[in-house]
Design an enzyme around this catalytic site. Structure first.
Site, short mmCIF file in Angstrom:
data_model
loop_
_atom_site.label_atom_id
_atom_site.label_comp_id
_atom_site.label_asym_id
_atom_site.label_seq_id
_atom_site.Cartn_x
_atom_site.Cartn_y
_atom_site.Cartn_z
N PHE A 219 0.81 -1.22 0.00
CA PHE A 219 0.00 0.00 0.00
C PHE A 219 0.84 1.27 0.00
O PHE A 219 0.30 2.38 -0.03
CB PHE A 219 -0.95 0.01 1.21
CG PHE A 219 -0.27 -0.07 2.55
CD1 PHE A 219 0.21 1.07 3.17
CD2 PHE A 219 -0.09 -1.30 3.20
CE1 PHE A 219 0.85 1.01 4.40
CE2 PHE A 219 0.55 -1.37 4.43
CZ PHE A 219 1.02 -0.21 5.03
N ARG B 194 -12.63 7.18 12.80
CA ARG B 194 -12.56 6.35 11.60
C ARG B 194 -13.84 5.53 11.41
O ARG B 194 -14.28 5.32 10.29
CB ARG B 194 -11.32 5.45 11.68
CG ARG B 194 -10.03 6.25 11.39
CD ARG B 194 -8.81 5.49 11.81
NE ARG B 194 -7.57 6.07 11.27
CZ ARG B 194 -6.36 5.63 11.58
NH1 ARG B 194 -6.22 4.62 12.43
NH2 ARG B 194 -5.29 6.20 11.07
N ASN C 161 -8.72 6.73 5.60
CA ASN C 161 -9.09 6.63 7.02
C ASN C 161 -8.89 7.92 7.81
O ASN C 161 -8.83 7.90 9.03
CB ASN C 161 -8.39 5.43 7.67
CG ASN C 161 -6.89 5.55 7.66
OD1 ASN C 161 -6.34 6.51 7.12
ND2 ASN C 161 -6.21 4.60 8.28
N ARG D 285 -5.04 7.72 19.75
CA ARG D 285 -5.25 6.51 18.92
C ARG D 285 -6.66 5.97 19.15
O ARG D 285 -7.33 5.52 18.22
CB ARG D 285 -4.23 5.43 19.28
CG ARG D 285 -2.77 5.77 18.95
CD ARG D 285 -2.38 5.54 17.53
NE ARG D 285 -2.39 4.15 17.11
CZ ARG D 285 -2.00 3.75 15.90
NH1 ARG D 285 -1.58 4.63 15.00
NH2 ARG D 285 -2.04 2.49 15.57
N THR E 6 -7.01 1.18 12.47
CA THR E 6 -6.58 1.61 11.14
C THR E 6 -7.67 1.40 10.09
O THR E 6 -7.92 2.28 9.26
CB THR E 6 -5.30 0.84 10.74
OG1 THR E 6 -4.34 1.01 11.78
CG2 THR E 6 -4.73 1.37 9.44
N HIS F 133 -4.04 10.53 10.96
CA HIS F 133 -2.85 9.82 11.43
C HIS F 133 -2.65 10.21 12.89
O HIS F 133 -2.91 11.35 13.27
CB HIS F 133 -1.60 10.24 10.65
CG HIS F 133 -0.34 9.76 11.30
ND1 HIS F 133 0.18 8.51 11.08
CD2 HIS F 133 0.47 10.35 12.22
CE1 HIS F 133 1.26 8.35 11.83
NE2 HIS F 133 1.46 9.44 12.53
N1 UDP Z 1 -2.76 1.78 4.90
C1 UDP Z 1 -3.40 1.37 3.74
N2 UDP Z 1 -3.61 0.02 3.56
C2 UDP Z 1 -3.22 -0.91 4.47
C3 UDP Z 1 -2.56 -0.48 5.65
C4 UDP Z 1 -2.35 0.87 5.82
O1 UDP Z 1 -3.77 2.19 2.91
O2 UDP Z 1 -3.45 -2.11 4.25
C5 UDP Z 1 -2.51 3.20 5.10
C6 UDP Z 1 -3.56 3.87 6.01
O3 UDP Z 1 -3.76 5.20 5.54
C7 UDP Z 1 -2.86 3.88 7.35
C8 UDP Z 1 -1.42 4.15 6.93
O4 UDP Z 1 -1.26 3.40 5.73
O5 UDP Z 1 -3.39 4.87 8.23
C9 UDP Z 1 -0.36 3.74 7.93
O6 UDP Z 1 -0.59 2.40 8.33
P1 UDP Z 1 -0.49 1.99 9.86
O7 UDP Z 1 -0.53 0.50 9.93
O8 UDP Z 1 0.68 2.67 10.48
O9 UDP Z 1 -1.87 2.55 10.46
P2 UDP Z 1 -2.18 3.74 11.47
O10 UDP Z 1 -1.02 3.87 12.40
O11 UDP Z 1 -2.42 4.98 10.64
O12 UDP Z 1 -3.44 3.31 12.20
MG MG Z 2 0.99 3.97 12.04
#
Ligand code: UDP
Ligand code: MG
Length: 150
Positions: free
Chosen positions: A57, A102, A112, A85, A91, A115
């Site tokens: 991704f 979210r 989503n 969080r 996520t 951040h």
């Molecule tokens: N993301 C995505 N597809 C996935 C996993 C993550 O598009 O399968 C994107 C999404 O915008 C996410 C960001 O990548 O918020 C960072 O991923 P992370 O696992 O760090 O999630 P977060 O910390 O934002 O909850």
């Molecule tokens: Mg993250």
């Protein structure tokens, strides 16, 4: 007291959710430390998401974050990292708890809305990446003693 980095991503800005997201963090009792509305250079997006480089991704994520302006912020409070969080939710919006940003405003993991830093180490490095020292405001709020126990 902890500080955390928070961003309203391009979809949150485009959908007019900046006020809603700030309101939720204020309601929670967190204190704003810094805020900057900005377009994100590819190099900054790549540094911010360096940990995800090589994942399927990643390319789409960089395109998403640089596609339109974001609101970058720092917030502080006791347990600010986990509190934010929790306010944002898991996520994937489909797995995010009802009542979280979210869940309440999203459907897809790649849209989503926000951040938020996930650990003290990442919070410190993300705040330093997005803000200069002079942009971080140290201040006391009149309501602090009614929200913070110490
Ligand atoms: N993301 C995505 N597809 C996935 C996993 C993550 O598009 O399968 C994107 C999404 O915008 C996410 C960001 O990548 O918020 C960072 O991923 P992370 O696992 O760090 O999630 P977060 O910390 O934002 O909850
Ligand atoms: Mg993250």
């Amino acid at each position: 007291m902890e500080r955390t980095f928070v961003m309203v991503k391009p979809d949150g800005v485009q959908r007019g959710l900046v006020g809603e997201i700030i309101q939720r963090l204020e309601n929670r009792g967190l204190r704003l430390v810094a805020a900057k509305f900005m377009s994100v250079e590819k190099s900054l997006a790549e540094r911010h998401y360096a940990i995800h480089e090589g994942k399927p991704f990643y390319k789409g994520l960089i395109e998403y974050i640089t596609s339109s302006p974001v609101l970058a912020m720092a917030w502080e409070g006791p347990s600010a990292i986990s509190a934010v969080r929790q306010t944002m939710g898991a996520t994937s919006p489909i797995e995010a708890a009802p009542g979280s940003v979210r869940h309440d405003f999203g459907l897809e993991i790649g849209r989503n809305l926000t951040h938020a830093s996930d650990s003290p180490e990442n919070a410190a490095s993300e705040i330093a990446l997005w803000f200069s020292k002079a942009e971080l405001v140290n201040w006391k709020r009149e309501t602090d003693r009614w929200i913070f126990e110490k």
